[in-house]
Each structure stands twice: as structure tokens, then as C-alpha cells.
Design a protein around this motif. Structure first.
Motif, mmCIF file in Angstrom:
data_model
loop_
_atom_site.group_PDB
_atom_site.id
_atom_site.type_symbol
_atom_site.label_atom_id
_atom_site.label_comp_id
_atom_site.label_asym_id
_atom_site.label_seq_id
_atom_site.Cartn_x
_atom_site.Cartn_y
_atom_site.Cartn_z
ATOM 1 N N VAL A 1 10.868 3.529 -5.557
ATOM 2 C CA VAL A 1 10.949 4.695 -4.679
ATOM 3 C C VAL A 1 10.382 4.403 -3.296
ATOM 4 O O VAL A 1 10.913 4.864 -2.279
ATOM 5 C CB VAL A 1 10.197 5.899 -5.308
ATOM 6 C CG1 VAL A 1 10.093 7.057 -4.325
ATOM 7 C CG2 VAL A 1 10.892 6.351 -6.581
ATOM 8 N N GLN A 2 9.317 3.643 -3.224
ATOM 9 C CA GLN A 2 8.547 3.466 -1.993
ATOM 10 C C GLN A 2 9.377 2.966 -0.794
ATOM 11 O O GLN A 2 9.211 3.484 0.320
ATOM 12 C CB GLN A 2 7.364 2.523 -2.259
ATOM 13 C CG GLN A 2 6.159 2.745 -1.353
ATOM 14 C CD GLN A 2 6.391 2.164 0.025
ATOM 15 O OE1 GLN A 2 6.984 1.088 0.152
ATOM 16 N NE2 GLN A 2 5.914 2.859 1.053
ATOM 17 N N PRO A 3 10.295 2.033 -0.987
ATOM 18 C CA PRO A 3 11.099 1.603 0.170
ATOM 19 C C PRO A 3 12.043 2.688 0.696
ATOM 20 O O PRO A 3 12.459 2.651 1.856
ATOM 21 C CB PRO A 3 11.899 0.416 -0.387
ATOM 22 C CG PRO A 3 11.154 -0.044 -1.587
ATOM 23 C CD PRO A 3 10.575 1.198 -2.168
ATOM 24 N N LYS A 4 12.361 3.672 -0.134
ATOM 25 C CA LYS A 4 13.293 4.732 0.253
ATOM 26 C C LYS A 4 12.578 5.910 0.895
ATOM 27 O O LYS A 4 13.149 6.615 1.729
ATOM 28 C CB LYS A 4 14.066 5.220 -0.975
ATOM 29 C CG LYS A 4 14.836 4.122 -1.705
ATOM 30 C CD LYS A 4 15.441 4.658 -2.986
ATOM 31 C CE LYS A 4 16.088 3.552 -3.802
ATOM 32 N NZ LYS A 4 16.614 4.048 -5.102
ATOM 33 N N LEU A 5 11.323 6.133 0.479
ATOM 34 C CA LEU A 5 10.532 7.244 0.999
ATOM 35 C C LEU A 5 9.142 6.739 1.351
ATOM 36 O O LEU A 5 8.616 5.840 0.692
ATOM 37 C CB LEU A 5 10.412 8.366 -0.035
ATOM 38 C CG LEU A 5 11.637 9.243 -0.301
ATOM 39 C CD1 LEU A 5 11.359 10.160 -1.489
ATOM 40 C CD2 LEU A 5 11.994 10.076 0.923
ATOM 41 N N ASN A 6 8.534 7.356 2.361
ATOM 42 C CA ASN A 6 7.159 7.018 2.725
ATOM 43 C C ASN A 6 6.223 7.664 1.712
ATOM 44 O O ASN A 6 5.892 8.843 1.820
ATOM 45 C CB ASN A 6 6.865 7.508 4.143
ATOM 46 C CG ASN A 6 5.463 7.143 4.599
ATOM 47 O OD1 ASN A 6 4.776 6.333 3.965
ATOM 48 N ND2 ASN A 6 5.043 7.729 5.711
ATOM 49 N N THR A 7 5.820 6.900 0.697
ATOM 50 C CA THR A 7 5.059 7.463 -0.417
ATOM 51 C C THR A 7 3.812 6.639 -0.729
ATOM 52 O O THR A 7 3.728 5.448 -0.405
ATOM 53 C CB THR A 7 5.928 7.532 -1.694
ATOM 54 O OG1 THR A 7 6.517 6.239 -1.912
ATOM 55 C CG2 THR A 7 7.023 8.560 -1.562
ATOM 56 N N LYS A 8 2.873 7.314 -1.398
ATOM 57 C CA LYS A 8 1.670 6.669 -1.913
ATOM 58 C C LYS A 8 1.517 7.073 -3.380
ATOM 59 O O LYS A 8 1.921 8.167 -3.768
ATOM 60 C CB LYS A 8 0.437 7.101 -1.123
ATOM 61 C CG LYS A 8 0.446 6.697 0.350
ATOM 62 C CD LYS A 8 -0.764 7.280 1.082
ATOM 63 C CE LYS A 8 -0.738 6.901 2.561
ATOM 64 N NZ LYS A 8 -1.882 7.506 3.305
#
Length: 380
Positions: free
Chosen positions: A219-226
Motif C-alpha cells: 500500500v505504501q508506494p500508492k498512498l502516503n501512509t505510516k
């Protein structure tokens, strides 16, 4: 009507789900009808400070479970206990043996909180546990799935089992959110533009954080997430190595055990449960009460029942990182209106597990058990 004494027996008032359930029951039990007495072994537990002041709290002078049988039996007789309530098989066996050895009129009610068994050896042990349960008046199961397992593997008659879901102290959760604060060292995680995904649970195989971490990496590359992981356990070092191997260590935070996880839940954008199995999924009910959207594995019986087959949160396939990542992305991509609708549905579901309501069901079982005893005495 004279108040009935109910003795609650547990190993210790630690940080586990069983202790939390006992805490919620004894704190909310109707004091006009019942007098709760809490008994543990000689350990200090983190939930002790949350006990209401009017609860009689006794620690046996032993740290060995087997050594608790005789002193517990003496206590049951001395205190003239009416009901002995316990949870988890090993503690239940000790509570039943102690009650039998007390030669008193007390009755046992035992609670089963997990979906146990599966191997030949464990199934044989559960058959023995089921035989011991013949000496209890009632078996409380925390979900329908656990009830089915008790019937199949313990060989306890269906009519002896009552399903009562875990009580969630919504008032305490709300106070913890209102009065609690994110630790200063952690504020930067929640202050930016990133969407925060959070999970909580012991770092052990059954919780399957490995799949969650892999899903997050998708998911992280698609959305700015932590990703925030609350909890401690034997797999912490292994999980950190996995994070490093996936090159996401700048986006994943292991924060350890939090006494107040609810304020963290409330500040997150998504809660994810990645478990392989859950008897109930207490943390899901608590997360719903904090107003955070949920993605969970379809682990039976607990998560599926708490979320009602996906009505109150997204369900994904167990151990499937791609499916989990897809569901996480879907929830994080909701419009504001869709997100609020999901949150409100979750809050309505959480209210169905409110301790004030669930404890009424326990009180009814207690009353029925005591009434059965009166009827038996009257007939004799």
C-alpha cells in the motif's frame, strides 16, 4: 433479598483480554444484588488500579496455579461464597476443584474465551476439560463459534452453554480518548499529511503481523501512509528484520505496549487486525468504540461475528497480503461521507457490546444458577 457473593478467580490482573473482561464485569456488577470478590495469585497486574474501591480484592499466597486449589477452597468456605466464576480452562479446573473441596453450597460458572483444539493431543485435553465442566452449573462462551467448538471438542451439552459477548467499557474508552494524549515522542507520527494505519496485539504467530507488514509494503508506494504497531512479544526482532528487508523502516513504528491505546486508535485513519484466529476479537470491539474504520481478516469465530460478516468493517482473506492491501487501500480512499458513515455504523455496533448491557446478561445467568439451586433444595 440478601446480596449473593460472587468470587471471581483469575491468575492475575495483567494486561490480557481475560483480565480486562473480569475487570469490566466486576466493576459493573449490580451491587444491590451481588457482592463481587476478586481473587488472584500473588502477582501484580496492570489492571488492578482500575478496580472500583468497593471490590474486595484478595491475593493468595502462592504464584503456582496448582498450589492455589487448597487456599482457594478455604476462602470459598470462609467467605460463604454463592458463585465461583472463572475463565480459561486451566483456571476453570482449579476453580472447580477448589469449590468441590470447599464442601460448600457454592456453584461454579466457567467461561471459555478461545477457539481451542485441532490436534489429537489438544483435543484429548479438551475432552478431559469438558468432563471436569460437568461439575459446573453453566458454561459461558464468548461467541457462537466458540460455543460450537465447546460442543464438538469438549463434549459439553448445548443446553449447558450460554453465549455472552465480551463487555467493552465504552465510558472508560471515551475518557481515555478525552483525557489521554499521544506521547511527545510519537506526536510526529500523527501530525503530518500521512494516513496512519494502526494495529494492536501481542507480537506472536497467531496475530500474523508478517502478513500485515507485507500488505502495508504494497500500500505504501500508492498512498502516503505510516504503520503503527502497538504490542510486545517474542517476534519483535523478526518483524523488524522483515520491515528492513522490505525497505519500509522509515514508515513503520513499533511503539510497544500502551496502557492507553485508545487515544492512538482515535488519531489513526485505519485499524487493521491480521489474526489467524480470534475467539472474539475484543480489540476490534474496542477499536469500533474509538471511531476508527476497520479492516480485519475473516478469522473465525471472533472477527466475523464482531463485524457481522463485514457489515461493520472490511474483511479480507486470512494470510493473504494482496487481499489485505486491497481492502486497506479501499478504506483509506473513501470519501469523507463514506468514511463518516462507516465510523457511525461501527460506533453503533460497539454500543451493542457496552459493558453496562453485557453485564446484565451475566447477572441473569448468575440469578438463574442461584434460582436452580433454590429449586433443587426445595424439592429435596
Amino acid at each position: 433479598m440478601k446480596k449473593k457473593k460472587v468470587l471471581f478467580f483469575i491468575y492475575q490482573m495483567g494486561a490480557g483480554g481475560a483480565a480486562r473482561t473480569i475487570l469490566n464485569i466486576v466493576n459493573h456488577l449490580d451491587r444491590k444484588q451481588f457482592e463481587p470478590i476478586l481473587v488472584t495469585l500473588n502477582y501484580n497486574g496492570s489492571y488492578e488500579s482500575y478496580l472500583h474501591d468497593d471490590i474486595k480484592f484478595i491475593k493468595l499466597h502462592t504464584k503456582r496455579l496448582r498450589s492455589a486449589i487448597i487456599p482457594l477452597a478455604k476462602l470459598i468456605r470462609k467467605e460463604k461464597i454463592d458463585l465461583v466464576f472463572s475463565t480459561i480452562p486451566n483456571y476453570n479446573i482449579v476453580a472447580i476443584l477448589a469449590r468441590l473441596l470447599s464442601f460448600s453450597k457454592a456453584k461454579n460458572i466457567v467461561r471459555e474465551a478461545a477457539f481451542l483444539g485441532g490436534t489429537t493431543r489438544s483435543n484429548l485435553k479438551l475432552r478431559f476439560v469438558g468432563w471436569i465442566y460437568k461439575f459446573s452449573s453453566r458454561v459461558i462462551s464468548l461467541s457462537k463459534g466458540v460455543k460450537e467448538n465447546i460442543i464438538a471438542r469438549y463434549h459439553v451439552p448445548e443446553e449447558k452453554i450460554t453465549v455472552i459477548y465480551n463487555p467493552v467499557d465504552i465510558g472508560v474508552i471515551e475518557k481515555n480518548i478525552e483525557n489521554g494524549q499521544i506521547h511527545d515522542d510519537h506526536k510526529h507520527i500523527f501530525d503530518g499529511q500521512s494516513k496512519v494505519i494502526i494495529t494492536a496485539g501481542r507480537l506472536v504467530n497467531d496475530k500474523d503481523h508478517q502478513t500485515l507488514i507485507e500488505a502495508f509494503a504494497n500500500v505504501q508506494p500508492k498512498l502516503n501512509t505510516k504503520l503503527v504497531i502497538l504490542g510486545e512479544g517474542e517476534l519483535e526482532a523478526q518483524l523488524k528484520k522483515q520491515v528492513q528487508a522490505l525497505n519500509i523502516e522509515d514508515h513503520v513504528y513499533f511503539l510497544g505496549f500502551m496502557e492507553n491505546p485508545y487515544v492512538y486508535f482515535a488519531h489513526a485513519d485505519l485499524f487493521v487486525l491480521s489474526s489467524l484466529k480470534e475467539g472474539f476479537g475484543h480489540v476490534l470491539a474496542e477499536a469500533l468504540a474509538t471511531g476508527v474504520p476497520i479492516v480485519s481478516t475473516a478469522c473465525r469465530p471472533g472477527a466475523v461475528e464482531v463485524l457481522n460478516d463485514g457489515e461493520y468493517g472490511k474483511l479480507c482473506e486470512i494470510g493473504n497480503a494482496n487481499d489485505m492491501a486491497e481492502k486497506m487501500y479501499d478504506v483509506l480512499s473513501l470519501t469523507n461521507d463514506e468514511r463518516f458513515a462507516m465510523i457511525n455504523k461501527g460506533l453503533s455496533r460497539a454500543n451493542q457490546f457496552a459493558a453496562s448491557e453485557i453485564v446484565k446478561q451475566y447477572e441473569e445467568v448468575f440469578r438463574q444458577t442461584l434460582m436452580m439451586e433454590k429449586e433443587i433444595v426445595a424439592r429435596s
